[in-house]
Design a protein around this motif. Structure first.
Motif, mmCIF file in Angstrom:
data_model
loop_
_atom_site.group_PDB
_atom_site.id
_atom_site.type_symbol
_atom_site.label_atom_id
_atom_site.label_comp_id
_atom_site.label_asym_id
_atom_site.label_seq_id
_atom_site.Cartn_x
_atom_site.Cartn_y
_atom_site.Cartn_z
ATOM 1 N N PHE A 74 0.838 -1.209 0.000
ATOM 2 C CA PHE A 74 0.000 0.000 0.000
ATOM 3 C C PHE A 74 0.870 1.256 0.000
ATOM 4 C CE2 PHE A 74 -3.564 2.650 0.858
ATOM 5 C CZ PHE A 74 -3.249 3.502 1.908
ATOM 6 N N LEU A 75 1.864 1.277 0.876
ATOM 7 C CA LEU A 75 2.738 2.453 0.939
ATOM 8 C C LEU A 75 3.563 2.591 -0.341
ATOM 9 C CD1 LEU A 75 4.030 2.540 4.633
ATOM 10 C CD2 LEU A 75 2.198 3.843 3.579
ATOM 11 N N ALA A 76 3.965 1.456 -0.904
ATOM 12 C CA ALA A 76 4.739 1.504 -2.147
ATOM 13 C C ALA A 76 3.912 2.160 -3.252
ATOM 14 C CB ALA A 76 5.146 0.095 -2.567
ATOM 15 N N SER A 77 2.622 1.809 -3.323
ATOM 16 C CA SER A 77 1.767 2.393 -4.344
ATOM 17 C C SER A 77 1.484 3.860 -4.049
ATOM 18 C CB SER A 77 0.457 1.597 -4.425
ATOM 19 O OG SER A 77 -0.380 2.124 -5.443
ATOM 20 N N CYS A 78 1.271 4.178 -2.773
ATOM 21 C CA CYS A 78 0.991 5.576 -2.381
ATOM 22 C C CYS A 78 2.133 6.500 -2.769
ATOM 23 C CB CYS A 78 0.780 5.675 -0.867
ATOM 24 S SG CYS A 78 -0.869 5.182 -0.347
ATOM 25 N N LYS A 79 3.331 5.972 -2.749
ATOM 26 C CA LYS A 79 4.495 6.795 -3.087
ATOM 27 C C LYS A 79 4.336 7.389 -4.497
ATOM 28 C CE LYS A 79 9.427 6.489 -3.888
ATOM 29 N NZ LYS A 79 10.607 5.625 -3.953
ATOM 30 N N TYR A 80 3.736 6.624 -5.399
ATOM 31 C CA TYR A 80 3.578 7.095 -6.778
ATOM 32 C C TYR A 80 2.228 7.760 -6.994
ATOM 33 C CZ TYR A 80 7.719 4.330 -7.496
ATOM 34 O OH TYR A 80 8.992 3.829 -7.397
ATOM 35 N N ASN B 214 4.693 -1.406 -10.670
ATOM 36 C CA ASN B 214 4.464 -1.258 -12.119
ATOM 37 C C ASN B 214 3.051 -0.798 -12.410
ATOM 38 O OD1 ASN B 214 7.048 -1.964 -12.815
ATOM 39 N ND2 ASN B 214 6.585 -4.132 -13.072
ATOM 40 N N GLN B 215 2.117 -1.404 -11.712
ATOM 41 C CA GLN B 215 0.725 -1.032 -11.954
ATOM 42 C C GLN B 215 0.464 0.404 -11.486
ATOM 43 O OE1 GLN B 215 -1.886 -4.324 -11.457
ATOM 44 N NE2 GLN B 215 -3.686 -3.021 -11.228
ATOM 45 N N SER B 216 1.137 0.815 -10.445
ATOM 46 C CA SER B 216 0.981 2.195 -9.959
ATOM 47 C C SER B 216 1.529 3.170 -10.983
ATOM 48 C CB SER B 216 1.702 2.380 -8.622
ATOM 49 O OG SER B 216 1.217 1.464 -7.669
ATOM 50 N N LEU B 217 2.668 2.829 -11.557
ATOM 51 C CA LEU B 217 3.248 3.694 -12.581
ATOM 52 C C LEU B 217 2.323 3.776 -13.789
ATOM 53 C CD1 LEU B 217 6.983 2.576 -12.415
ATOM 54 C CD2 LEU B 217 6.038 4.760 -11.667
ATOM 55 N N ASN B 218 1.751 2.644 -14.156
ATOM 56 C CA ASN B 218 0.839 2.628 -15.293
ATOM 57 C C ASN B 218 -0.390 3.475 -15.039
ATOM 58 O OD1 ASN B 218 2.498 0.931 -16.715
ATOM 59 N ND2 ASN B 218 1.418 -0.934 -16.115
ATOM 60 N N ALA B 219 -0.784 3.542 -13.774
ATOM 61 C CA ALA B 219 -2.007 4.258 -13.429
ATOM 62 C C ALA B 219 -1.826 5.778 -13.488
ATOM 63 C CB ALA B 219 -2.473 3.856 -12.035
ATOM 64 N N ARG C 213 3.271 11.464 -15.268
ATOM 65 C CA ARG C 213 4.414 10.575 -15.394
ATOM 66 C C ARG C 213 5.600 11.329 -15.985
ATOM 67 N NH1 ARG C 213 3.409 5.424 -18.878
ATOM 68 N NH2 ARG C 213 1.666 5.278 -17.471
ATOM 69 N N GLU C 214 5.329 12.176 -16.946
ATOM 70 C CA GLU C 214 6.434 12.908 -17.566
ATOM 71 C C GLU C 214 7.061 13.879 -16.574
ATOM 72 O OE1 GLU C 214 5.124 12.643 -22.245
ATOM 73 O OE2 GLU C 214 4.849 14.513 -21.147
ATOM 74 N N ARG C 215 6.254 14.486 -15.746
ATOM 75 C CA ARG C 215 6.806 15.405 -14.750
ATOM 76 C C ARG C 215 7.634 14.639 -13.740
ATOM 77 N NH1 ARG C 215 2.309 17.391 -12.666
ATOM 78 N NH2 ARG C 215 2.387 16.325 -10.676
ATOM 79 N N LEU C 216 7.077 13.542 -13.309
ATOM 80 C CA LEU C 216 7.777 12.765 -12.304
ATOM 81 C C LEU C 216 9.052 12.145 -12.861
ATOM 82 C CD1 LEU C 216 4.858 10.994 -10.446
ATOM 83 C CD2 LEU C 216 6.498 12.564 -9.465
ATOM 84 N N ARG C 217 9.050 11.883 -14.166
ATOM 85 C CA ARG C 217 10.233 11.284 -14.786
ATOM 86 C C ARG C 217 11.474 12.101 -14.433
ATOM 87 N NH1 ARG C 217 10.475 7.931 -19.239
ATOM 88 N NH2 ARG C 217 8.294 8.323 -19.664
ATOM 89 N N HIS C 218 11.342 13.395 -14.421
ATOM 90 C CA HIS C 218 12.499 14.224 -14.151
ATOM 91 C C HIS C 218 12.777 14.367 -12.655
ATOM 92 C CE1 HIS C 218 12.615 15.209 -18.333
ATOM 93 N NE2 HIS C 218 11.364 15.610 -18.310
#
Lengths: 202, 305
Positions: A39-45, A86-91, A97-102
């Motif tokens: 849960f915390l891992a997903s919340c991070k993203y 992975n699923q969190s990133l996809n969501a 995602r582009e902002r976070l990429r940097h």
């Protein structure tokens, strides 16, 4: 354990086989024991507890439904952890995602780094659990100091206790929490680091 | 961080860092962890595994149920329990029939061969008659609670057999709660025919209506029928809790469920007319020694600790 040696422990193997045999009690126990880690891992993203909960549930339901066809050789926990991340990133929507990429995302994260990240999160959860297990007043003092940033006098005033009592509670909390951290890597450094972190706020 | 250490501490730290590259790496990780200031503790504290698991269970219940069919079973035999691991499902079969059962806290959705579905409540048992969807569409509700969504077939009526009564579908969605001394049926949509097996008297119940047949030790009390929005539907004298909840649901459109089906047998005398829904629920709970919580829009009544 390092990533390279990450295979299923006998205990994990037993759990996985039980899940494959549709043992819902074992599945439930495993889910509840590890829910907060994922849960915390997903919340991070996602920064969204409801969405994070749903992703964790999606991953667990998928593993329940596909148990017989899935071939998990490495750690079951790591498999689930990566699936949740992975699923969190996809969501995340494309813009985020582009902002976070940097800033924070490490989409090219090597598996070994993800493993370490999972280990760090496990340590963090042990620490949080140890906080929950502190005696009531001790836990209140610790949380006021650590998470609300109050000074000792402020804590004493808020709780109607003496500064001496506040200090005693903090000492007690440090001893209990130190045990969690010491077990992790056997480091006297931890005591120094935690002491520094704590006392420098006061 | 290093600037704040005493000389002795700094010496110890440097000695330790120089001892191995792994130590340096660990130090970096520790520092990073603390710099994040454990900011997600509030999320950790707010996480509720039990509630999240309940959602997983509900979603798992939508899948296909496992079915086992036993060959020739003695008529006098009791339930056969086939358990793999935790005993979530156990299967009872008589003369080749197929059975489903749930344990406490479990709810399962089953798709029947004719396209109808049944959601089986906690601690409930039912079985499909032999030849279901071929020669008949008869289900036996042995005990507990079940909700049926029935695909209508004019040439093969859907029936639920409950010993004391049989329900025949006319194209419906309905729930049944069968306890030791009462059978309560609520019709959600469509119509059903409720047949008392003892005297073959039949009553047609439309959507929004409910009926309660007292059985066992209460059989002398006969039958009580409630039409939707009936004028006296929220006044009860020594009525089973299941019927009270049925009527409250019908009147308000709220969904109410009991965590422990055994509580459905409790008898209460109440007048809830004019009470707001949650007040009515409070009255029921305090009379029956229960409390309620709201989960996904459903009011769940459970025993007080």
């Amino acid at each position: 354990m390092s990533y390279r040696s990450a295979t299923m422990s006998p205990e994990e193997e037993q759990i996985w086989q039980a899940i494959r045999q549709r043992d819902e009690q074992i599945f439930e126990a495993y889910y509840k024991a590890n829910y907060r880690l994922f849960f915390l891992a997903s919340c991070k993203y996602l920064r969204d507890p409801e969405a994070a909960e749903e992703i964790v549930n999606d991953v667990f339901i998928r593993i329940w439904e596909d148990a017989l066809t899935l071939d998990i050789q490495a750690s079951l926990k790591f498999y689930l952890y990566r699936a949740v991340v992975n699923q969190s990133l996809n969501a995340l929507d494309k813009r985020k995602r582009e902002r976070l990429r940097h800033e924070e995302l490490r989409e090219d994260l090597r598996a070994a780094e993800e493993w370490e990240e999972m280990e760090d999160n496990e340590l963090k959860l042990k620490f949080y659990k140890a906080i929950d297990e502190l005696p009531d007043q001790c836990r209140k003092v610790f949380k006021l100091s650590r998470f609300e940033g109050l000074k000792q006098q402020e804590i004493a005033d808020r709780l109607g206790i003496s500064i001496k009592t506040v200090k005693n509670h903090i000492t007690r909390a440090m001893k209990d929490l130190h045990k969690v951290l010491f077990d992790y890597k056997h480091l006297p450094l931890w005591l120094m680091a935690v002491n520094y972190f704590f006392w420098c706020h006061h | 961080m290093q600037d704040e250490l005493t000389k002795e501490q700094e010496l110890q730290l440097n000695e330790w860092l120089e001892a191995s590259a792994a130590n340096q790496e660990t130090y970096d990780r520790v520092t990073r962890l603390y710099r994040e200031e454990l900011a997600d503790y509030p999320l950790y504290a707010a996480a509720r595994e039990d509630e999240a698991w309940a959602k997983v269970q509900r979603r798992m219940g939508k899948g296909k149920a496992r079915v086992l069919t036993l060959k020739s079973w003695a008529a006098a035999a009791a339930v056969v329990i086939l358990v793999a691991g935790a005993g979530l499902w156990y299967f009872s079969a008589k003369n080749g029939a197929v059975g489903y059962a749930t344990t406490a806290g479990q709810q399962r959705s089953v798709s029947l061969p004719d396209g109808s579905t049944v959601v089986i409540g906690p601690q409930s048992r039912l079985s499909l008659a032999r030849g279901y969807n071929k020669t008949n569409r008869t289900i036996e509700l042995i005990d507990g609670e079940a909700r049926f969504d029935v695909v209508h077939k004019a040439d093969q009526p859907f029936e639920v057999d409950m010993d004391a009564a049989t329900i025949r579908d006319i194209g419906t969605s309905f729930t049944i709660d069968k306890t030791a001394d009462s059978i309560v049926v609520r019709v959600i949509s469509g119509r059903i025919v409720f047949i008392q097996n003892e005297n073959r008297k039949s009553t047609e119940i439309a959507a929004g209506g409910a009926i309660c047949l007292y059985t066992g030790s209460r059989r002398a009390e006969g039958i009580r029928e409630t039409a939707a929005g009936g004028a006296d539907s929220l006044r009860f004298v020594d009525a089973p809790l299941s019927l009270i909840l049925v009527n409250l649901e019908m009147r308000t459109g709220k969904r109410i469920t009991l965590a422990d089906p055994a509580v459905a047998q409790k008898r209460l005398t109440l007048n809830l007319e004019g009470e707001a829904f949650e007040n009515a629920l409070e009255v029921i709970c305090s009379s029956a020694g229960l409390k309620y919580t709201i989960r996904d829009g459903t009011y769940v009544l459970e025993r007080k600790e």
